[in-house]
Design a protein around this motif. Structure first.
Motif, PDB file in Angstrom:
ATOM      1  N   ALA A   1       0.814  -1.219   0.000  1.00  0.00           N
ATOM      2  CA  ALA A   1       0.000   0.000   0.000  1.00  0.00           C
ATOM      3  C   ALA A   1       0.844   1.263   0.000  1.00  0.00           C
ATOM      4  CB  ALA A   1      -0.950  -0.009   1.198  1.00  0.00           C
ATOM      5  N   SER A   2       1.952   1.242   0.734  1.00  0.00           N
ATOM      6  CA  SER A   2       2.808   2.430   0.815  1.00  0.00           C
ATOM      7  C   SER A   2       4.197   2.004   1.260  1.00  0.00           C
ATOM      8  CB  SER A   2       2.229   3.454   1.798  1.00  0.00           C
ATOM      9  OG  SER A   2       2.140   2.895   3.104  1.00  0.00           O
ATOM     10  N   GLY A   3       5.142   2.917   1.159  1.00  0.00           N
ATOM     11  CA  GLY A   3       6.515   2.595   1.520  1.00  0.00           C
ATOM     12  C   GLY A   3       7.294   2.056   0.345  1.00  0.00           C
ATOM     13  N   ASN A   4       8.579   1.824   0.550  1.00  0.00           N
ATOM     14  CA  ASN A   4       9.464   1.412  -0.549  1.00  0.00           C
ATOM     15  C   ASN A   4      10.201   0.103  -0.293  1.00  0.00           C
ATOM     16  OD1 ASN A   4       9.101   3.708  -2.343  1.00  0.00           O
ATOM     17  ND2 ASN A   4      10.138   4.909  -0.773  1.00  0.00           N
ATOM     18  N   VAL A   5       9.801  -0.641   0.756  1.00  0.00           N
ATOM     19  CA  VAL A   5      10.510  -1.873   1.103  1.00  0.00           C
ATOM     20  C   VAL A   5       9.506  -2.987   1.391  1.00  0.00           C
ATOM     21  CG1 VAL A   5      12.073  -2.989   2.742  1.00  0.00           C
ATOM     22  CG2 VAL A   5      12.473  -0.614   2.064  1.00  0.00           C
ATOM     23  N   LEU A   6       9.828  -4.186   0.909  1.00  0.00           N
ATOM     24  CA  LEU A   6       9.068  -5.380   1.257  1.00  0.00           C
ATOM     25  C   LEU A   6      10.062  -6.480   1.624  1.00  0.00           C
ATOM     26  CD1 LEU A   6       6.219  -6.742   1.337  1.00  0.00           C
ATOM     27  CD2 LEU A   6       6.752  -7.637  -0.945  1.00  0.00           C
ATOM     28  N   TYR A   7       9.901  -7.050   2.811  1.00  0.00           N
ATOM     29  CA  TYR A   7      10.741  -8.171   3.234  1.00  0.00           C
ATOM     30  C   TYR A   7      10.040  -9.474   2.889  1.00  0.00           C
ATOM     31  CZ  TYR A   7      13.440  -4.721   5.813  1.00  0.00           C
ATOM     32  OH  TYR A   7      14.218  -3.642   6.142  1.00  0.00           O
ATOM     33  N   VAL A   8      10.841 -10.459   2.488  1.00  0.00           N
ATOM     34  CA  VAL A   8      10.326 -11.771   2.085  1.00  0.00           C
ATOM     35  C   VAL A   8      11.041 -12.839   2.901  1.00  0.00           C
ATOM     36  CG1 VAL A   8      10.020 -13.371   0.165  1.00  0.00           C
ATOM     37  CG2 VAL A   8       9.907 -10.902  -0.252  1.00  0.00           C
ATOM     38  N   ARG A   9      10.263 -13.778   3.438  1.00  0.00           N
ATOM     39  CA  ARG A   9      10.849 -14.846   4.255  1.00  0.00           C
ATOM     40  C   ARG A   9      10.456 -16.205   3.691  1.00  0.00           C
ATOM     41  NH1 ARG A   9       9.320 -15.238  10.601  1.00  0.00           N
ATOM     42  NH2 ARG A   9       7.363 -16.100   9.773  1.00  0.00           N
ATOM     43  N   ALA A  10      11.454 -17.048   3.445  1.00  0.00           N
ATOM     44  CA  ALA A  10      11.231 -18.413   2.976  1.00  0.00           C
ATOM     45  C   ALA A  10      11.570 -19.391   4.091  1.00  0.00           C
ATOM     46  CB  ALA A  10      12.094 -18.705   1.750  1.00  0.00           C
ATOM     47  N   THR A  11      10.748 -20.415   4.255  1.00  0.00           N
ATOM     48  CA  THR A  11      11.034 -21.483   5.214  1.00  0.00           C
ATOM     49  C   THR A  11      11.557 -22.683   4.439  1.00  0.00           C
ATOM     50  OG1 THR A  11       9.238 -20.713   6.642  1.00  0.00           O
ATOM     51  CG2 THR A  11      10.090 -22.928   7.032  1.00  0.00           C
ATOM     52  N   VAL A  12      12.799 -23.063   4.715  1.00  0.00           N
ATOM     53  CA  VAL A  12      13.479 -24.108   3.947  1.00  0.00           C
ATOM     54  C   VAL A  12      13.768 -25.299   4.847  1.00  0.00           C
ATOM     55  CG1 VAL A  12      15.452 -24.631   2.471  1.00  0.00           C
ATOM     56  CG2 VAL A  12      14.564 -22.281   2.589  1.00  0.00           C
ATOM     57  N   ASP A  13      13.378 -26.487   4.414  1.00  0.00           N
ATOM     58  CA  ASP A  13      13.713 -27.699   5.160  1.00  0.00           C
ATOM     59  C   ASP A  13      15.219 -27.918   5.121  1.00  0.00           C
ATOM     60  OD1 ASP A  13      11.030 -28.193   5.689  1.00  0.00           O
ATOM     61  OD2 ASP A  13      10.772 -29.481   3.936  1.00  0.00           O
ATOM     62  N   ASN A  14      15.824 -28.089   6.286  1.00  0.00           N
ATOM     63  CA  ASN A  14      17.270 -28.320   6.334  1.00  0.00           C
ATOM     64  C   ASN A  14      17.628 -29.653   5.696  1.00  0.00           C
ATOM     65  OD1 ASN A  14      18.046 -25.906   7.538  1.00  0.00           O
ATOM     66  ND2 ASN A  14      17.589 -26.663   9.595  1.00  0.00           N
ATOM     67  N   SER A  15      18.820 -29.686   5.111  1.00  0.00           N
ATOM     68  CA  SER A  15      19.221 -30.859   4.338  1.00  0.00           C
ATOM     69  C   SER A  15      20.719 -31.080   4.452  1.00  0.00           C
ATOM     70  CB  SER A  15      18.833 -30.654   2.868  1.00  0.00           C
ATOM     71  OG  SER A  15      19.343 -31.674   2.038  1.00  0.00           O
ATOM     72  N   THR A  16      21.135 -32.318   4.157  1.00  0.00           N
ATOM     73  CA  THR A  16      22.559 -32.637   4.095  1.00  0.00           C
ATOM     74  C   THR A  16      23.110 -32.404   2.694  1.00  0.00           C
ATOM     75  OG1 THR A  16      21.974 -34.958   3.697  1.00  0.00           O
ATOM     76  CG2 THR A  16      22.428 -34.313   5.981  1.00  0.00           C
TER      77      THR A  16
END
Length: 305
Positions: free
Chosen positions: A238-253
């Motif tokens: 709606a306003s502002g100049n920044v959007l943060y994005v978060r991904a949830t990643v399954d840990n792996s070997t």
């Protein structure tokens, strides 16, 4: 009955007008200065005669030539009327003036084979086009990973770059405690990976992106890096100049690459799109990636008598 049906159709169809795109916001009844629109009247009878006119009178039909508008195509000469074909007639007009001019009226006169005729007029009030402005987008990745304890301050004040590599996962929902010597259900859980979309614009407005994601099944967004919501196929801000994005990643070997891309579709609400993935107003790329290092292999405990 013919006259009644004809009148009804033309009243409806005169407002069913189409316009060439000239920035979002210009409409046929309120066109931007410099905009071109095509006024289409349909529901007509083939072989009837028609002629258009533009003037500043709501009561009189006659075409008045003016530098305020340019007739690009269409019939405005009463001495050379057009013939209805395909049940419609059209007039293409470029409006050369803005707010404070007019109102103008786009008229049409229809005459049938019996010599009977009628009129309709559409009022037009031109408006100023919005000032030209620049907008650009950058997608960058947080140089690290996070878990439930990661604070908004860490993310808003952290280091970001387009490509992040060789970072170790953090741990969310891990289960490292065996229930038995041979318990193989332990897990390293998952980790958070973060991106930030920066918009550089000379005009304040809302904006949106159409993201393409890979490497994670869960994606969320936040404007303050504190409160997170599931990302949308078209994500609006709606306003502002920044959007943060978060991904949830399954840990792996195994090594994992997590990517976020706005596909050159970042766009202001006013319709000004981003550059085509090229450097611009402080921008280097419309996509970023994080390469997660693999975790060590771990088996189960064995007998130790």
């Amino acid at each position: 009955m013919k006259k009644q049906v004809f009148t009804f159709l033309i009243m409806l169809s005169l407002v069913a007008i189409t316009g060439k795109v000239f920035g979002q916001g210009s409409t046929p009844m309120a066109p931007y200065n410099g905009a071109t629109h095509t006024y289409v009247v349909n529901g007509l009878t083939d072989n009837d005669l028609y002629v258009f006119a533009i003037n500043t009178s709501s009561t009189g039909f006659n075409h008045v030539a003016s530098g305020d508008y340019t007739v690009v195509s269409g019939t405005v000469d009463p001495g050379a009327p057009g013939t209805v074909s395909g049940s419609e007639a059209s007039l293409e007009v470029t409006w050369n003036v803005g707010t404070g001019s007019g109102p103008y009226y786009v008229w049409i006169r229809i005459e049938d084979s019996e010599g009977c005729y009628t009129y309709r007029a559409l009022p037009v009030n031109p408006v100023d086009a919005p000032p030209a402005y620049t907008v650009d987008f950058t997608v960058i990745a947080f140089d690290g990973t996070g878990d439930e304890t990661t604070t908004a301050g860490v993310l808003t004040g952290g280091s970001y770059e387009v490509a992040v590599s060789d970072v170790c996962p953090s741990f969310i929902g891990e289960d490292w405690v065996l229930d038995a010597l041979d318990d193989a259900t332990t897990t390293d859980g998952s980790t958070y990976v973060y991106f930030r979309v920066n918009r550089a614009s000379t005009q304040a407005s809302g904006w949106n992106i159409t993201p393409a994601t890979s490497g994670a099944s869960t994606w969320e967004v936040s404007t303050d890096a504190s409160s997170w919501n599931t990302i949308n196929a078209t994500q609006s801000v709606a306003s502002g100049n920044v959007l943060y994005v978060r991904a949830t990643v399954d840990n792996s070997t195994s090594q994992q690459v997590v990517s976020f891309d706005i596909q050159n579709t970042g766009q202001d609400a006013g319709g000004i799109a981003t550059d085509a993935d090229t450097p611009g107003v402080g921008s280097d790329s419309n996509s970023a990636s994080v390469t997660l290092d693999p975790l060590p292999e771990v088996g189960t405990f064995g007998d130790s008598y």
